[in-house]
Design a protein around this motif. Structure first.
Motif, PDB file in Angstrom:
ATOM      1  N   SER A 173       0.827  -1.210   0.000  1.00 21.25           N
ATOM      2  CA  SER A 173       0.000   0.000   0.000  1.00 21.25           C
ATOM      3  C   SER A 173       0.859   1.257   0.000  1.00 21.25           C
ATOM      4  O   SER A 173       0.542   2.244  -0.682  1.00 21.25           O
ATOM      5  CB  SER A 173      -0.924   0.010   1.223  1.00 21.25           C
ATOM      6  OG  SER A 173      -1.884  -1.014   1.148  1.00 21.25           O
ATOM      7  N   VAL A 174       1.950   1.225   0.749  1.00 21.85           N
ATOM      8  CA  VAL A 174       2.844   2.379   0.794  1.00 21.85           C
ATOM      9  C   VAL A 174       3.530   2.557  -0.553  1.00 21.85           C
ATOM     10  O   VAL A 174       3.693   3.686  -1.043  1.00 21.85           O
ATOM     11  CB  VAL A 174       3.880   2.224   1.921  1.00 21.85           C
ATOM     12  CG1 VAL A 174       4.774   3.461   2.012  1.00 21.85           C
ATOM     13  CG2 VAL A 174       3.185   2.004   3.272  1.00 21.85           C
ATOM     14  N   LEU A 175       3.927   1.454  -1.184  1.00 22.16           N
ATOM     15  CA  LEU A 175       4.529   1.534  -2.518  1.00 22.16           C
ATOM     16  C   LEU A 175       3.523   2.059  -3.537  1.00 22.16           C
ATOM     17  O   LEU A 175       3.861   2.874  -4.407  1.00 22.16           O
ATOM     18  CB  LEU A 175       5.035   0.159  -2.944  1.00 22.16           C
ATOM     19  CG  LEU A 175       6.286  -0.374  -2.228  1.00 22.16           C
ATOM     20  CD1 LEU A 175       6.532  -1.822  -2.598  1.00 22.16           C
ATOM     21  CD2 LEU A 175       7.499   0.486  -2.591  1.00 22.16           C
ATOM     22  N   ALA A 176       2.272   1.617  -3.414  1.00 25.02           N
ATOM     23  CA  ALA A 176       1.239   2.060  -4.350  1.00 25.02           C
ATOM     24  C   ALA A 176       0.931   3.543  -4.194  1.00 25.02           C
ATOM     25  O   ALA A 176       0.429   4.182  -5.141  1.00 25.02           O
ATOM     26  CB  ALA A 176      -0.036   1.243  -4.137  1.00 25.02           C
ATOM     27  N   ALA A 177       1.255   4.115  -3.014  1.00 27.22           N
ATOM     28  CA  ALA A 177       1.018   5.545  -2.796  1.00 27.22           C
ATOM     29  C   ALA A 177       2.046   6.410  -3.497  1.00 27.22           C
ATOM     30  O   ALA A 177       1.929   7.644  -3.487  1.00 27.22           O
ATOM     31  CB  ALA A 177       1.012   5.845  -1.301  1.00 27.22           C
TER      32      ALA A 177
ATOM     33  N   PHE B 267      11.155   3.001  -3.115  1.00 25.08           N
ATOM     34  CA  PHE B 267      11.146   1.690  -2.458  1.00 25.08           C
ATOM     35  C   PHE B 267      11.668   1.751  -1.034  1.00 25.08           C
ATOM     36  O   PHE B 267      10.994   1.306  -0.088  1.00 25.08           O
ATOM     37  CB  PHE B 267      11.973   0.691  -3.279  1.00 25.08           C
ATOM     38  CG  PHE B 267      12.029  -0.683  -2.631  1.00 25.08           C
ATOM     39  CD1 PHE B 267      10.953  -1.543  -2.737  1.00 25.08           C
ATOM     40  CD2 PHE B 267      13.156  -1.086  -1.917  1.00 25.08           C
ATOM     41  CE1 PHE B 267      10.995  -2.805  -2.144  1.00 25.08           C
ATOM     42  CE2 PHE B 267      13.198  -2.342  -1.328  1.00 25.08           C
ATOM     43  CZ  PHE B 267      12.121  -3.199  -1.449  1.00 25.08           C
ATOM     44  N   TRP B 268      12.875   2.271  -0.818  1.00 27.59           N
ATOM     45  CA  TRP B 268      13.454   2.250   0.518  1.00 27.59           C
ATOM     46  C   TRP B 268      12.726   3.205   1.457  1.00 27.59           C
ATOM     47  O   TRP B 268      12.610   2.932   2.672  1.00 27.59           O
ATOM     48  CB  TRP B 268      14.947   2.571   0.467  1.00 27.59           C
ATOM     49  CG  TRP B 268      15.752   1.464  -0.143  1.00 27.59           C
ATOM     50  CD1 TRP B 268      16.428   1.499  -1.322  1.00 27.59           C
ATOM     51  CD2 TRP B 268      15.915   0.135   0.376  1.00 27.59           C
ATOM     52  NE1 TRP B 268      17.024   0.280  -1.581  1.00 27.59           N
ATOM     53  CE2 TRP B 268      16.726  -0.573  -0.558  1.00 27.59           C
ATOM     54  CE3 TRP B 268      15.465  -0.519   1.507  1.00 27.59           C
ATOM     55  CZ2 TRP B 268      17.087  -1.902  -0.355  1.00 27.59           C
ATOM     56  CZ3 TRP B 268      15.808  -1.844   1.708  1.00 27.59           C
ATOM     57  CH2 TRP B 268      16.616  -2.527   0.789  1.00 27.59           C
ATOM     58  N   THR B 269      12.211   4.288   0.930  1.00 29.18           N
ATOM     59  CA  THR B 269      11.375   5.169   1.754  1.00 29.18           C
ATOM     60  C   THR B 269      10.103   4.455   2.172  1.00 29.18           C
ATOM     61  O   THR B 269       9.656   4.563   3.326  1.00 29.18           O
ATOM     62  CB  THR B 269      11.027   6.450   0.984  1.00 29.18           C
ATOM     63  OG1 THR B 269      12.222   7.140   0.615  1.00 29.18           O
ATOM     64  CG2 THR B 269      10.155   7.363   1.835  1.00 29.18           C
ATOM     65  N   ALA B 270       9.527   3.705   1.222  1.00 30.19           N
ATOM     66  CA  ALA B 270       8.313   2.950   1.525  1.00 30.19           C
ATOM     67  C   ALA B 270       8.574   1.881   2.578  1.00 30.19           C
ATOM     68  O   ALA B 270       7.744   1.658   3.469  1.00 30.19           O
ATOM     69  CB  ALA B 270       7.757   2.314   0.250  1.00 30.19           C
ATOM     70  N   VAL B 271       9.719   1.215   2.483  1.00 34.52           N
ATOM     71  CA  VAL B 271      10.063   0.186   3.481  1.00 34.52           C
ATOM     72  C   VAL B 271      10.178   0.805   4.870  1.00 34.52           C
ATOM     73  O   VAL B 271       9.618   0.304   5.854  1.00 34.52           O
ATOM     74  CB  VAL B 271      11.377  -0.520   3.102  1.00 34.52           C
ATOM     75  CG1 VAL B 271      11.868  -1.414   4.240  1.00 34.52           C
ATOM     76  CG2 VAL B 271      11.186  -1.349   1.831  1.00 34.52           C
ATOM     77  N   GLY B 272      10.890   1.919   4.947  1.00 33.44           N
ATOM     78  CA  GLY B 272      11.032   2.591   6.233  1.00 33.44           C
ATOM     79  C   GLY B 272       9.704   3.075   6.784  1.00 33.44           C
ATOM     80  O   GLY B 272       9.410   2.898   7.974  1.00 33.44           O
TER      81      GLY B 272
END
Length: 466
Positions: A169-173, A177-182
């Motif tokens: 969901s964070v990636l879809a926003a 990638f690494w920001t989304a993981v964090g």
């Protein structure tokens, strides 16, 4: 020199003999340590030292897992500052003494009697209040080691699992990638610890219509708010719910009732408010009402603007936040079992029965005394802090009361006045967060230097009540 050493040893003996005093001392020390770290240039994104009042407020909010802030938590702090936030919330969420006991268990692979007593007191306030408790209580002394392992394993497992599940969901926003993981694991940690901080300046706005993301946050908040003894009992005896302790049954039943009642009330009150829930269909309104009701357990996240809610909704939120979550959990408030015991006492009195009963068990009267003490101390703290903050800010009663209850219950929902507080107001609200997290029973027990045994009973006389 010998006199100084003797006095120091006497102080240590007092602290060792009283887990409540030790809890207060450790929490104060941690808040001061994190305050110092937050004031360093490395903690701020612009590399300028943070003002002491803001650093202290943030440290109290982090260690007490509250979620209120006087600065923009997403943009003010550097990567180092955000790491401090995550570490502080982890320590504060599982309880400082429980966290220390986990470290001791990992290092020594066994717990001594004193360590077990301290951990038992942290997981069951009745032990702190009056020593040993009946065997029917949720956590027995011999089971403390297992409970500590449950705390460590469940915390790590739930936070990692929720982080992985919300990552798409964070990636879809649209985040890298690494920001989304964090961000995903940051959200997961803040949800399970019931803190409610957001890693981005937009908060939950990018996910306001992402039912999967919001559902996973609700799961994490509920898992953190029901308490580790409940998690342990449910996982250990999943197929035999009849054998669950009464604490588990009361916690799950009362929590479920409050969640559903809160959702229904918010739907009824805010469905006609276009600034909150009234601008969407019935399904979306009902889901958002359930989400907000879940966050009042102490979660602190919000997809709607709290400042735009009706006055009646704010009052309902005050009540739900004051109740909070389960005992020995990451949530705050007076706890759902406290409310359940008071309700059972009222039912027993209405039926003319001398004892409280639930799920085929009798609840002893000393539990009711502790429940009454918790509510009285909690209400007193909220009332005093509200009066003081009203005098300092000159703001309206509904906004100030909302903020004080949110601080006391370590919820994190805000009426918007935290960011506008003068320096004196920040200290008052920080003290409220501290008192709410340490716990009213712990405060009351710490104020009593010793418990003397009364060897006589005075003549009985009944006052007129009601």
């Amino acid at each position: 020199m010998s006199d100084v050493r003797r006095r120091w040893n006497s102080v240590l003996d007092v602290l060792r003999a009283s887990p409540s005093r030790l809890a207060i001392l450790v929490f104060v020390a941690l808040i001061l340590i994190f305050t110092t770290l937050f004031t360093t240039p490395w903690a701020a994104a612009d590399r300028t030292p943070t003002h002491f009042a803001d650093a202290l407020f943030t440290a109290a909010s982090v260690v007490c897992v509250t979620g209120l802030a006087t600065v923009d938590m997403a943009t003010h702090w550097s990567v180092f500052g955000k790491v401090l936030i995550v570490v502080g919330t982890q320590i504060g969420a599982v309880g400082v003494l429980t966290f220390a006991s986990i470290l001791g268990l990992v290092v020594t692979r066994r717990l001594g009697l004193r360590a077990k007593l301290i951990a038992a007191g942290d997981s069951n306030p009745l032990r702190t209040h009056s020593g040993a408790v009946p065997e029917g209580q949720a956590v027995r002394l011999g089971e403390v080691g297992t409970l500590l392992l449950t705390v460590a394993v469940s915390t790590l497992t739930i936070e990692v699992a929720i982080g992985v599940l919300i990552l798409p969901s964070v990636l879809a926003a649209g985040y890298p990638f690494w920001t989304a993981v964090g961000d995903a694991f940051y959200y997961s940690a803040m949800a399970f610890t019931n803190t409610g901080f957001s890693p981005n300046a937009d908060g939950l706005a990018p996910f306001a219509n992402d039912y999967w993301f919001l559902s996973m946050l609700m799961v994490a908040v509920v898992a953190g708010s029901i308490g580790f003894p409940v998690i342990r009992a449910v996982t250990k005896q999943f197929r035999t719910p009849r054998r669950w302790p009464i604490h588990v049954k009361l916690t799950l039943t009362t929590s479920a009732v409050l969640l559903l009642v809160g959702a229904v009330v918010y739907t009824a009150l805010e469905a006609s408010n276009p600034r909150t829930l009234g601008d969407a269909g019935a399904g979306h309104t009902a889901f958002q009402a359930l989400f907000f009701s879940t966050m009042t357990r102490s979660g602190g996240f919000a997809t709607i603007d709290v400042q735009q809610m009706h006055g009646a909704s704010l009052l309902v939120t005050d009540m739900l936040m004051f109740i909070g979550g389960g005992s020995a959990s990451t949530a705050g408030g007076i706890k759902v079992t406290t409310l359940a015991v008071l309700f059972l006492a009222a039912v027993a009195e209405a039926r003319g029965r001398r004892s409280m009963e639930a799920f085929g068990r009798r609840i002893p009267s000393d539990v009711l005394r502790v429940a009454v003490a918790v509510v009285l101390w909690g209400a007193t703290i909220v009332a005093v802090m509200t009066v003081v903050l009203l005098q300092i800010t000159g703001d309206s009663l509904d906004r100030v009361l909302f903020e004080v209850i949110s601080a006391f219950a370590t919820c994190g929902l805000s009426s918007g006045i935290s960011a506008e507080l003068p320096e004196a107001g920040k200290y008052v609200l920080a003290a409220t967060m501290f008192l709410g997290r340490v716990g009213t029973v712990t405060i009351a027990a710490a104020l009593a230097a010793s418990q003397s045994r009364q060897l006589f009973r005075r003549p009985e006389e009944r006052p007129i009540v009601g």
